[in-house]
Structure formats: C-alpha cells, structure tokens
Design a protein around this motif. Structure first.
Motif, PDB file in Angstrom:
ATOM      1  N   LEU A 849       0.826  -1.204   0.000  1.00  0.00           N
ATOM      2  CA  LEU A 849       0.000   0.000   0.000  1.00  0.00           C
ATOM      3  C   LEU A 849       0.865   1.260   0.000  1.00  0.00           C
ATOM      4  O   LEU A 849       0.598   2.236  -0.717  1.00  0.00           O
ATOM      5  N   LEU A 850       1.932   1.220   0.816  1.00  0.00           N
ATOM      6  CA  LEU A 850       2.841   2.369   0.876  1.00  0.00           C
ATOM      7  C   LEU A 850       3.476   2.639  -0.492  1.00  0.00           C
ATOM      8  O   LEU A 850       3.578   3.789  -0.947  1.00  0.00           O
ATOM      9  N   GLN A 851       3.857   1.559  -1.188  1.00  0.00           N
ATOM     10  CA  GLN A 851       4.489   1.693  -2.508  1.00  0.00           C
ATOM     11  C   GLN A 851       3.513   2.278  -3.531  1.00  0.00           C
ATOM     12  O   GLN A 851       3.906   3.031  -4.425  1.00  0.00           O
ATOM     13  N   ALA A 852       2.231   1.958  -3.440  1.00  0.00           N
ATOM     14  CA  ALA A 852       1.227   2.445  -4.380  1.00  0.00           C
ATOM     15  C   ALA A 852       0.820   3.889  -4.095  1.00  0.00           C
ATOM     16  O   ALA A 852       0.555   4.672  -5.010  1.00  0.00           O
ATOM     17  N   LEU A 857       1.309  11.109  -3.624  1.00  0.00           N
ATOM     18  CA  LEU A 857       1.104  12.073  -2.539  1.00  0.00           C
ATOM     19  C   LEU A 857       1.690  13.431  -2.913  1.00  0.00           C
ATOM     20  O   LEU A 857       2.660  13.505  -3.653  1.00  0.00           O
ATOM     21  N   PRO A 858       1.148  14.523  -2.368  1.00  0.00           N
ATOM     22  CA  PRO A 858       1.788  15.839  -2.551  1.00  0.00           C
ATOM     23  C   PRO A 858       3.177  15.842  -1.923  1.00  0.00           C
ATOM     24  O   PRO A 858       3.488  15.022  -1.063  1.00  0.00           O
ATOM     25  N   ASP A 909      -2.815   7.484   9.075  1.00  0.00           N
ATOM     26  CA  ASP A 909      -3.675   8.570   8.584  1.00  0.00           C
ATOM     27  C   ASP A 909      -3.272   8.990   7.163  1.00  0.00           C
ATOM     28  O   ASP A 909      -4.119   9.407   6.372  1.00  0.00           O
ATOM     29  N   ILE A 910      -1.965   8.870   6.883  1.00  0.00           N
ATOM     30  CA  ILE A 910      -1.499   9.291   5.546  1.00  0.00           C
ATOM     31  C   ILE A 910      -1.664   8.166   4.534  1.00  0.00           C
ATOM     32  O   ILE A 910      -2.218   8.350   3.443  1.00  0.00           O
ATOM     33  N   GLU A 920     -10.184   8.610  -4.052  1.00  0.00           N
ATOM     34  CA  GLU A 920      -9.929   9.701  -5.005  1.00  0.00           C
ATOM     35  C   GLU A 920      -8.631   9.488  -5.783  1.00  0.00           C
ATOM     36  O   GLU A 920      -8.472  10.015  -6.880  1.00  0.00           O
ATOM     37  N   LEU A 921      -7.712   8.708  -5.199  1.00  0.00           N
ATOM     38  CA  LEU A 921      -6.424   8.483  -5.870  1.00  0.00           C
ATOM     39  C   LEU A 921      -6.631   7.827  -7.231  1.00  0.00           C
ATOM     40  O   LEU A 921      -5.998   8.200  -8.223  1.00  0.00           O
ATOM     41  N   MET A 922      -7.536   6.852  -7.276  1.00  0.00           N
ATOM     42  CA  MET A 922      -7.819   6.174  -8.539  1.00  0.00           C
ATOM     43  C   MET A 922      -8.477   7.133  -9.537  1.00  0.00           C
ATOM     44  O   MET A 922      -8.196   7.103 -10.731  1.00  0.00           O
TER      45      MET A 922
END
Length: 944
Positions: A849-852, A857-858, A909-910, A920-922
């Motif tokens: 998940l972190l890699q995706a 991220l801003p 949280d991030i 929203e990322l997708m």
C-alpha cells in the motif's frame, strides 16, 4: 606632391640580345611567326627551330643539285606553311609537320616577291585562298593543301591563277607586299605595294563563298585602276609593316617604307573605299641617303616604327616623328641583312650573314603620356599614366594650365582640383582672374576629394563655399534678367547643403553657418539649413516669430518631436486651438498629457467657454481613448467639468465607478471642487465612494429623499449603520416634511425599522389610527419569529440523537479475513505480513500500500511520511524481555517526543486514509498513461 625616385637604371624600350648561335654556313634568309623560326643556310640547308624548345632544331635539305639559291622565304601567321622562292623562278613548299620539301609545279617560271596569307580560312594543313605577287607585277591566287594519310603523293598546289597586274607609269612593276584584311559586313581590303605605289582593292565576298577566293574583288577593277598612293622617289623596292594589338585579329596601324620616307597612319575598317586613315609621312633625315645607305627593312610596334639600315637600327615615335632610339652595330658582325617581327609575341629579329639578334620590346608606352601631353591630347595622356600618379599629376596640371590660358576656367578648375599643386596658389589665381564660379567649382571638387580624416580642410572649404554661394546668390537675386541662373545656383547651393558627404562637417559647424546666413539676411536658406540639420526648434521658432502659426504646426506635425510640442504648444494654442488639439490627438500616446496641462491651464484661464471645450476635448481623448490613469489628468478634466459642464461631471463620476482602488481622480480634491461649485449630487456620489454614508445621507436629504434612501442601503454588512441611516431619513420625513404616510412607507422600505423605532419621532397629538396597521404587523412578525425558533430547536435535538447512534454503531463494526486471502497489489498471501483491511473489501500489505500511495502524494505529505518513518525506525529497538512494560516505548523516548503508537497512527492517517482502488487516488490517475513516457522506448524494445 609626389616623390619620383628610381632606384636603378630603367631598362630601354628596345632591349637587344645577341642569340648564342654560330651558323655553319652564311645565313641567306630568316623568317619568324608564331614562335616558329626558319633559316636558310648556305645553298641547300634549311634550319627550323621551335622557339619554345630552342634546343631541338630541325634541319631539312632542299635536295637541289643545280646552282639555285634561296631568293626569299615566306612563313604564314600560324608558322605551319613555309614558301621558299628560288632565284631560278621556282618555288618550294614545306609544311611544319613534314620533313620533305615539295616543289610547286604550277608556280614555276615566276619569281615570287610577296605573299598575302589568308588569316581567316588558313589552317595547319591548308592555306586557304592566298595571293602571290611576282617580280613582273602579276598577282596570282593560289591554294596549298597537304594531304594527310594519302597513299599517293599529290601536288600540294591546288590551283594557281592570275587575278591582276600592278603597273606604274613605266609599265608592270614588282609586287613588293600583299596584305589581306577583312572589315565589317563581309567587306575585304587588299593592300598591294610596288616600289612607288600603294594600291587598295575593296570589295565584298558573299558569305559562304570565301573559299572561292578573291577573284571577284579584282574583277571589279579590271577596267579601271583601284585607288592608290604614289610617291616619286624609288628605293628599288618598298616594304609595309602592320601592328596588331593583343587579343585582336586585325591590324590597327601601318607603316610603308618607300623612296621618299615612311607613310604611316591608322586603319579604319568603317571607311567605304580606303582603310588608311590619319596618314603622315616621315621624311628621311639627312643621315639617310637612299643612294648610299638606303633603309632595308621596317617593322611597326604600338608607338614606334624601326628602320633597318646597313649598320644601324633607328626607332621613330609615331606620335611626334622624333627619333627616340638608335643602335649601331659593330662592323665585325657584317652588314645587316633583314629585320622582321613575330606578330604573335611582338619580338623583333635582325640578322647578318653570321649573327642573329633579337629585340625585346619592354613597356613601350612608358613615356607616351608625355608626348600626348605635349600634343595637348590630355585624355590620351591620362589614359597612359593612370597607374602612375606622379605622371598623372603632371598631366592634370598641364591640362589645367592649358584650359586656364584658353579661358576655359571651369574645366581648368576641375583639373586643378585633382592635382597636388599648392591650394593657395590656385585659389589666388582664380581670384585674380575674378572667376568666382570657377573658384567655387575648384573648391567643390577639392572638397569631394578630401579624406574623412582631413576635418580641418573640410571645415575650411565648406565655410568658404557657403560664403561664396551666398555672395553669388545675393548678386543674382537683385538682377531680374538673371532669374534662371539664380534658380540654378540656388538649387546647387541647396544640393551642397544637403549633401550626405558634407553633413557631418556642416552639423559640427552649424553655428558658423547660421551666422553666415544671418549676416546675409537669408532667412529662406536659414530655415532650409535648419531643416537639413533637423534643428526643427529653430524652424518652428522662426515661423512663430513671423506669426506663421499654421506653418509652425505643420513642421511639428511632420516631424512629431514630443519635446517641441511641449515647448511651443503654449504659444500655438492661443492662436489656433482647434488645429493644435487635432495635432495632439494625432500624436496619440506619444505625448504625455501631463506636460500639456500647463499650456491648457494658461489658455483656459483667459479663454471663453467655446475655447475651453477644446481643452475638454483633448482631456476626454486622453481619458476615454488613451485610457490614461494619471491623477493629474483626471483631476484637470474634473475641474473643467465642474466649471463648464455639470451634467458631464456627474456622468463622469458615475462612469468612474464606486471602487476607490479603480478611481483615478483625487476624491478629496473632487469633493472640495464640487462643494465649491454647489454640485450636491456629485458630492453625494463622492461621499458614497468614500463610504461616508452618514454625510452622504445628510447631504442627499437636502436634495432628494429617494437619493438618501439609495445611500442608506449601501452599507449592506453593517445593519446597525443602515438602521441608523434609515432612522435619519424617517426623522427627516416626520419632523421636516411632517408626512406620516411617507414615514410609514419608510418602514416598508427597510426591514430593520420597527414601529417602535419610529414612534418617538411623532408629536404627542398624533392619533393611533395612523399606526394601527403597523403595530399589528409588528406583533405578527414577533409571533412568527418565536415559532421559527421552536422548530429549529426540535430539529437540533433530533440530529444529536442520530449522531450518537451512528457513533455507537461504528464502534462495534469489524471485518473477517480468511487464511487464503491475498494482497490486492502483489497477489501474495495476506497474513504473512502486516496488512490493511478497507470497508470496501480490498486488502493490502502495509508495504504494498505504501508503494502504491507514496508516488501520488503531494510533496509536503511525502516529506512528512519520510520523517515519520525515520522516527519510527529510531524507536524500533529489539527487546530482550517478554515482560517489558506496556508503555516502555513511551518511557524510553526523549522528553517532548511522540510515542511509537502515535507515530504509527500518523502514518496510517497518511497511507490508509482511503482505499487506493476505490478512493480519489484512482480517480485522479484516470489520465495517467499505462506506460511511463520516459520508459516507453525501453518497454517497446522489450516486446520486439
């Protein structure tokens, strides 16, 4: 002047060289042409030498067993065909390409004296039609051809036929010389000489029939003699020589040696009957006695003819007939036999029976300029010394002096200007002769020849010429009969002033030129000169001084100089205001209107309303067309409106708007101006812009209650102020106008006013009937407001109850994970590593998940995430004991640092704020390419 120094002795024009050649037998005859030399030695030997390869001579035997001797030899212009005339009236032929001498059988019985070669049809194997002159005066036409590659030997002479016989007064005479030349339009000239006569045969040979020979030309003269020149004396023979310049095929001049002297001149092929032109006779001097030492041969060069005498050579200049060269030969060489010239290389050959000499002609024209100069042929003299400036200077000085003596002063001035003679001497010469026009011509030419670096001389000449022109114009102007000359001189003067070459000098010395023009009172040329110098300020000032205001404005409009507009507008606008404003408007944004305001203010103070309108017209152009934002411009327009156009004042203020940031005039100045002139509505508008609503309402009530009402509604965000303003209006209506109905109308116009606010303004004696309806309406409004508050309280209670139920439900919510579940990203078993479970059902390993999420991220969140990971790593210390206290992580941290659980919560949280597939990322990645553009080429190659 020029320094003429010669470092070494100059070589003579005719430089003699003895040929290193010792003939085994005596030399009988020698001919040269096209660098081919043929020499007859003794009785039976012929020596041929190619002068390009002099070390390879070729010897040919004539093969004669009798007592025949070589009488004369003739070599054509190509050096290919050699004719050998024998004293036994026979003739032999030898071609350059063969070794065997051939006898010309048809020529037998004739003693050959001369041959006229065909330079137009001859080739190396064929002579073309040629002319042959004999000792009996007959002229024959013949042709010799050499057959190449023929198995059988044929006679080289194709034909041999008589075409004419030359005679003198005593009968037939030997044909000493023959020459064939072609003029224009197919015309041929044949020159033939005897001992005393020179004949010319002229006729046309039709084009294409040249090969048929010259019979037709001689046939014309069968019944009458052709034109000829005759001289009484007789040498016993004569010889003619021609000079052909390089790169030309036809001779340009001739020299005929005969008994009385040498007839020489030029050849003009355009003449109809005779090509001989400019004929002169050089008479033999006393040292040449035709009975004792008569001349033997003659050759002609460009400017000289050379005579061969038995013991010397004389060179005579054809320009002046002077003997310029004489070369005496020693007796040991023997008597001089013959002199010939190779026409192609311009070399002269002389031989005796024992020795051969050669003359080289070097720079023959070196002193020709001097001779032409002495003959007053200055153009030719300059032509021959154009590359020798020291000689050219002498010629020019002589020509100038010659013209001066003949009173051709202008031509003299032009020549003097090109010389190196002393300037002062020449100038004084023209002054003493009272030739001002020639002096001016001399100065003009001298000025044009000066170098840019000679600034002092340029200044002197320019100033002097200006003075001379002004003097001359002053003289001519007072004489009506010289009107045309005056106009011509004036045009020359103006051309002189406007010359680009003189521009810098005139500009640097314009003050002196102005003084000269002023001293002569020539205002016309002062203005003209000022225009050339682009000194438009002086031009405009001149027009203004002479009340020529339209002309002044035309100059300003034509040259569009902003500074001049600023300087002269105050004067011009007093006299032609409309035209000046039109000119300002045509200049557009190039003029800064602020610099014109002083002229307008000065003008408007003493002008009528109609004239002020011109000032308003220009200010309106600046404001509305040029969209000027300068406060001074808007303030001045405002003052003009306040003074003359009150209606335009209010429309201008309204058009400017109510936003102080977008208003370009000074509000306080505008308020004071409008107050001074009593423009109350304008004052109300300005108060509104300044947000001084109380003052606006107070002043508006003096004008119109409706205007006050519009002002009272402006402070929309300040209800208390609005209420206060409306109360002012209500008090004014009740107390000043005493209109109860109008006061009630105020209540309906403003929702903030209540009946209880207005009641104190009414007097005590007013009956309640006027307020009954208003009081009832007020009570109804209170009841409605109370009911509205009750309903809002009930809705708030219900919302709080629902929120508490949703919170309790969320606390009890959970999800189940089967052992075979896999990570949605890497497709490996989920329970092997820490993972996340989202409400949508998607499950991810923590690291997947972190890699995706991280790349999307801003930047600030990426930095924060990296910082949290570093902190988490710092707190991750392995524990040796399984009974470590629950909050050991927290205790081990330094003071003020976060706990390990808090860091994990912040990371969650991030990273896990939303599902990477459903959130929203997708949606944001919908336009992202499937393949990274930077790796596209690499990916494409991997598929090949």
């Amino acid at each position: 002047g020029y320094v003429n120094a010669r470092l070494e002795k100059e070589t003579p024009i005719f430089n003699k060289q003895r040929i290193d050649f010792a003939p085994p037998e005596k030399i009988n005859s020698l001919v040269v042409s096209s660098n081919q030399l043929c020499m007859s030695l003794g009785k039976d030997t012929l020596l041929r030498i190619d002068l390009g390869k002099p070390d390879e001579p070729n010897q040919v035997e004539l093969g004669r067993k009798d007592e025949a001797k070589v009488y004369k030899m003739f070599l054509d212009h190509t050096g290919s065909h050699l004719l050998i005339a024998l004293n036994t009236s026979e003739c032999l032929y030898l071609n350059r390409s063969v070794q065997k001498v051939r006898a010309l059988s048809r020529w037998k019985g004739h003693l050959i004296e001369s041959v006229g070669w065909n330079k137009f049809l001859g080739s190396e194997t064929n002579t073309g039609p040629i002319l042959v002159g004999t000792s009996q005066g007959q002229i024959y036409e013949a042709e010799i051809s050499v057959s190449e590659g023929s198995l059988f030997s044929t006679n080289p002479d194709q034909y041999f036929r008589q075409v004419y016989t030359l005679e003198e007064e005593s009968g037939p005479a030997p044909v000493c010389c023959l020459e064939i030349e072609r003029g224009i339009e197919g015309k041929f000239f044949i020159i033939a000489t005897t001992r005393k006569r020179l004949f010319q045969f002229v006729g046309k040979v039709p084009e294409g029939t040249e090969q048929q020979g010259f019979s037709s030309i001689f046939a014309v003269h069968a019944d009458h003699l052709p034109s000829f020149r005759e001289f009484p004396a007789n040498l016993g023979f004569s010889e003619i020589a021609f000079y052909t310049p390089k790169l030309r095929s036809s001779p340009r001049s001739f020299a005929w040696m005969m008994g009385n002297g040498v007839l020489y001149g030029t050849l003009d092929y355009n003449r109809p009957d005779s090509i001989l032109s400019d004929e002169r006779v050089w008479v033999y001097p006393p040292d040449i006695d035709i009975t004792v030492n008569k001349p033997i041969s003659i050759v002609l060069t460009q400017f000289h003819f050379l005579l061969l005498l038995p013991d010397r050579v004389k060179a005579v200049c054809t320009l002046n007939g002077q003997v310029v060269f004489q070369d005496l030969f020693l007796e040991k060489f023997g008597s001089l036999t013959r002199m010939i010239k190779d026409p192609t290389v311009q070399q002269i050959w002389i031989h005796t029976e024992k020795v051969v000499f050669r003359y080289h002609v070097q720079r023959e024209s070196r002193d020709v300029w001097k001779m032409y100069m002495n003959m007053n042929k200055f153009d030719l003299a300059k032509e021959y010394c154009k590359d020798r400036p020291e000689c050219l200077d002498i010629v020019l000085a002589k020509e100038a002096e010659h013209c001066f003596q003949n009173k051709r002063y202008l031509d003299s001035a032009k020549c003097y200007a090109l010389t190196q003679n002393y300037f002062e001497e020449i100038a004084l010469k023209f002054i003493e002769a009272k030739q001002e026009e020639a002096l001016m011509e001399f100065l003009i030419k001298k000025l044009s020849n000066l170098k840019p670096s000679e600034k002092t001389q340029t200044t002197l000449l320019t100033t002097w010429l200006t003075e001379l022109y002004l003097n001359w114009l002053g003289v001519l102007q007072g004489d009506p009969s010289q009107r045309n000359l005056y106009l011509d001189t004036r045009e020359k003067f103006r051309t002189f002033l406007s010359s680009p070459k003189n521009k810098d000098c005139l500009f640097n010395n314009r003050a002196s030129i102005y003084e000269l023009l002023a001293s002569h009172g020539d205002t016309e040329h002062m203005v003209y000169f000022a225009v050339i110098m682009q000194d438009y300020e002086r031009v405009v000032a001149h027009h203004c001084q002479h009340d020529e205001y339209d002309e002044a404005l035309n100059v300003l409009s034509r040259h569009r100089d902003e500074k001049l507009f600023y300087k002269f507008s105050p004067v011009l606008i007093q006299h032609i205001p409309k035209k000046v404003v039109d000119a300002w408007i045509s200049m557009g944004s190039r003029l800064d209107a602020r610099n014109l305001i002083p002229a307008l203010v000065n003008y408007s103070q003493s002008a009528s309303t109609q004239q002020i309108n011109e000032a308003i017209r220009y200010m309106e152009f600046c404001v509305y067309q040029l969209e000027e934002t300068q406060q001074a411009i808007h303030n001045y327009l405002l003052s003009l409106y306040a003074l003359c156009r009150p209606d335009s004042l209010l429309s201008y203020l309204e058009q400017a708007g109510t936003s102080p940031n977008r208003i370009h005039y000074d509000l306080k100045y505008a308020l004071r101006l409008c107050a001074e002139h009593g423009h109350h509505r304008a004052c109300v508008h300005i108060y509104k812009v300044m947000e001084l609503y109380e003052e606006a309402v107070d002043l508006a009530l003096q004008v119109d209650v409706d205007l006050a009402k519009s002002c009272a509604d402006l402070p929309e965000d300040d209800e208390e102020l609005r209420k206060k303003l409306w109360l002012k209006i209500a008090r004014h209506v009740v107390q000043e106008e005493k209109d109860v109905k109008k006061a009630m109308a105020c209540l309906s116009s403003c929702a903030l006013l209540k009946i209880e606010d207005v009641l104190p303004f009414f007097p005590d004696f007013v009956t309640i009937d006027h307020f009954k309806e208003a009081i009832c309406n007020s009570l109804e409004d209170y009841n409605k407001h109370i009911e509205e508050l009750k309903r809002e309280m009930e809705e708030a209670t219900q919302s709080a109850k629902r929120i508490r139920e949703d919170i309790q439900e969320m606390r009890n919510k959970y999800g189940s994970v089967e052992p075979q579940e896999k990570c949605a990203a890497c497709d490996f078993p989920l329970l092997n590593r820490p993972f996340y479970l989202f409400l949508c059902g998607h499950m991810f390993h923590y690291d997947c998940l972190l890699q995706a999420v991280f790349p999307n991220l801003p930047a600030y969140k990426q930095a924060k995430l990296e910082d949290l990971q570093k902190k988490l790593a710092a707190t991750s210390q392995p524990s040796k004991s399984h009974h470590r206290p629950k909050d050991a992580d927290t205790i081990s941290l330094g003071k003020g640092q976060q706990s390990r659980e808090q860091i994990k919560a912040d990371i969650d949280d991030i990273v896990a704020a939303e599902c990477v597939y459903c959130g929203e990322l997708m949606i944001r990645s919908i336009d992202k390419p499937f393949i990274d553009p930077q790796k596209y080429e690499e990916e494409m190659q991997s598929w090949l």
